[in-house]
Design an enzyme around this catalytic site. Sequence first.
Site, short mmCIF file in Angstrom:
data_model
loop_
_atom_site.label_atom_id
_atom_site.label_comp_id
_atom_site.label_asym_id
_atom_site.label_seq_id
_atom_site.Cartn_x
_atom_site.Cartn_y
_atom_site.Cartn_z
N ASP A 108 -1.93 3.81 -24.14
CA ASP A 108 -1.57 3.30 -25.00
C ASP A 108 -1.48 1.83 -24.90
O ASP A 108 -1.35 1.77 -24.17
CB ASP A 108 0.06 3.96 -26.15
CG ASP A 108 -0.40 3.76 -27.43
OD1 ASP A 108 -0.12 2.86 -27.82
OD2 ASP A 108 -0.41 4.65 -28.53
N HIS A 127 -4.24 0.27 -29.92
CA HIS A 127 -3.04 1.04 -29.30
C HIS A 127 -4.10 1.41 -27.87
O HIS A 127 -4.32 2.23 -27.46
CB HIS A 127 -3.06 2.74 -29.43
CG HIS A 127 -2.11 2.24 -30.87
ND1 HIS A 127 -0.34 2.28 -30.07
CD2 HIS A 127 -2.02 2.92 -31.98
CE1 HIS A 127 0.52 2.26 -31.68
NE2 HIS A 127 -0.45 2.43 -32.65
N GLU A 175 -3.62 3.63 -36.48
CA GLU A 175 -2.49 2.37 -36.46
C GLU A 175 -3.54 1.46 -36.22
O GLU A 175 -3.11 0.48 -34.82
CB GLU A 175 -1.42 2.15 -35.84
CG GLU A 175 -0.54 3.18 -36.61
CD GLU A 175 0.91 3.37 -35.32
OE1 GLU A 175 1.92 3.37 -36.60
OE2 GLU A 175 1.34 3.59 -34.17
C1 ACM Z 1 0.80 7.77 -34.44
O1 ACM Z 1 1.76 7.89 -34.72
N1 ACM Z 1 1.13 7.02 -34.40
C2 ACM Z 1 -0.54 8.65 -34.46
#
Ligand code: ACM
Length: 754
Positions: free
Chosen positions: A206, A287, A352
């Site tokens: 991440d 991410h 996201e």
């Molecule tokens: C997430 O909680 N961003 C998958």
Amino acid sequence: MKNLILCLLAAMLGLLPAKAEKEFVNLTPRPKNLLTYDGRCTLPTAFSVGVDAALGDSVMEEAQRFVDILNASMPGYSVSLVHQTDEAFLKIAQYTGVASNVGNEGYRLVMKEDGITLTSLTRKGFYYGLLSIRKMLPANVALGIPGAEGTEYFLPVATITDNARFAYRGFMLDVSRHFFSVEEIKKMLDIMAIYKMNVFHWHLTDDQGWRAEIKQYPKLTTVGATRSNSWNTDIYMVDNYWWTGEGAYTGKTYGPYFYTQDEMREVVAYAAERHIDVLPEVDMPGHFVAAMAAYPEYSCTPANPPSVWINGGISSNVLNVADPKAVEFAQNILGELCDIFPYPYIHIGGDECPTSQWESNALCQQKMKELGLSSYRALQTHFIKEMSDFVGTKGKRLFCWNESVTAGGADLQLMKETGATIMCWNPCQGGAAKAAELGLDAIITEYHSSTGGYYINRRQSNDYGEPSGAGYGDDTVEGCYNYVPVPDNVTAANAKHYIGVQGTFWTEHVSSDEYLEYLALPRLICVAEAGWSTQGRKNWNDFKTRLTRDTEMLDAGGYVYGRHWMDNYVHRVYKNPIADGAVVKFTNQSTDRPRCLADQNGTLNGQGDACTEWKLEAAEKDGEYYILSNESGKYLNASGTASGSTVTLGTKKTAWTFDETTMSGYVAICLAANKDVAVNNNVNNASHARLFAHGTSNGASFWKVDLVQEPDAVAQVPTATGHPVQKIYDLNGRPSRRNGQGLRIVDGTKVFVK
Ligand code: ACM
């Protein structure tokens, strides 16, 4: 037969109870079909497990593991394995009933007083049947750890026909925000296995850290696995207190933390023994900051390289999906992981992902034109398809988070072509419905809803004892349990695409093993039951009863877990509580100056007796005591004078309030476990009491309490009066809990609020 004769003999000699009763069946997840009968199926001290000669070596291997675990956990017992069933106490054979009753993972168990028969159609089914036997035996057998010498091992007399509701029963752990050791991961795999979960989703990367060794790109771990700030690494449990460390942004380096390829293989092998697959995730193209900190040439801003992120939230820094070299970078990473993880799926995240950098990047603009796309989100879909085609060459398919089908502008036709499995979190049900419409499979991992959710890192209550973290305190154990993964309005055609459930655990606020376990347990077990048991078989009260028994196993396994969901929870040991109304005597334990004891109304009692320590003595319990408390339970209160005075278990009270103005010269001794202690503010205590309360801020009282637990008798961390203090300190002067808004004394500890 031998057993039967022995039983008859025993009955004649009056050695058996006059009337056999049904034994409680402690099996979670709750089986599909269970019938119980009077009596016990007591395991002989020497017996054999017989695998029908028609079954192959793989079932023998499974049975051998079971036999080894039994021998290791049942001292004084001798269990052997044979490849025929004639004399065996536990016979293992092919299931001959209607195949759909047991399916791919199910089994049938017939447990009688004189023996057991286990049948199934698959190795997995035999495994789960044997696991059920272990789970129904005393707690140590499920864990595979030695029980006490002389323990009697017995099963209920019952028949069980069982099968999994969902094929995918997952647990996701984010190891990027905080890293967890291989040892801790194995501990979590153990608990997953006991509750028949079968996929460990390993969120390996991440923005805040890259955790997987990739040989072609060493900088991913020399650079990407370290961040310059520990970031929220601040909540620990010490001596039963949650405490905050130095808080966020300490300036301390976090890392390098990562798993070598050998370690990842070790986890895969450990999981495989427990019939758990490992689904690795490399979150991309968003991410992905940690990777681009190591290889900024693949970002949209090579001239302005990002650093491994030390913030939470969503970074706009994303992979340049229009750069063929960046695409190759991503594919090479996936390629190495495909070789390590045998599961035929790999997760590429996709959640996201802001498009702002693509919008101002020349390569991306050009690619948009080339592909004739009208939305930058479709550029992401195009990237997903490229990844899908690539992993296809390795015989794998993708998992993606639900944004891949729910974000506005996503190319749904292209997504359909990927055949990806959609992991649905937000909007969870909307995502699953969309996936099913496209003919794609969906995993339900609701992040948060008014009816519960499966993000099991979120705060599960708002009471004083709850450590801080994500969420609002309303992601309760009960809500998690009662969440309905496939609502009634889902059509049968769509419902077949809802293939699983997952407990998802993000670790922005969670750095310690204890906190991970405390938040994950028991909610992970709620998800496990949703994964295995049919909706109609789920029942919160029944679950609570079983799980309350399982606390013995969780304790034996050294797991930390939330207990506030239990009715009448008794701290420390639930086996031996003082009965309601029992008399408990206080005796004087020291010669220090007078102290006081507050009753449930905050009234001070027992002033004038010379002591600093009080000891609770239940009649004939030699100083051991057990205190009931919970929402529906009883709290201690006190009456009379201190020395030799008695307390009875009184009625519920939500908090004790000590008003320091009435406490001059005294110390409040809080003897009740798990009781919230609140302190009135605006009290100047400089002259006497060691209970400090200072000022207000925004209407909240801030205060500080020094704790001393016997035999420690030294107050810690003196505080100047008149200043707001936002922390509570534990026995060693370490700050505990967030903002000092309350204190929970747990586990029956004798704690002195000074
Ligand atoms: C997430 O909680 N961003 C998958």
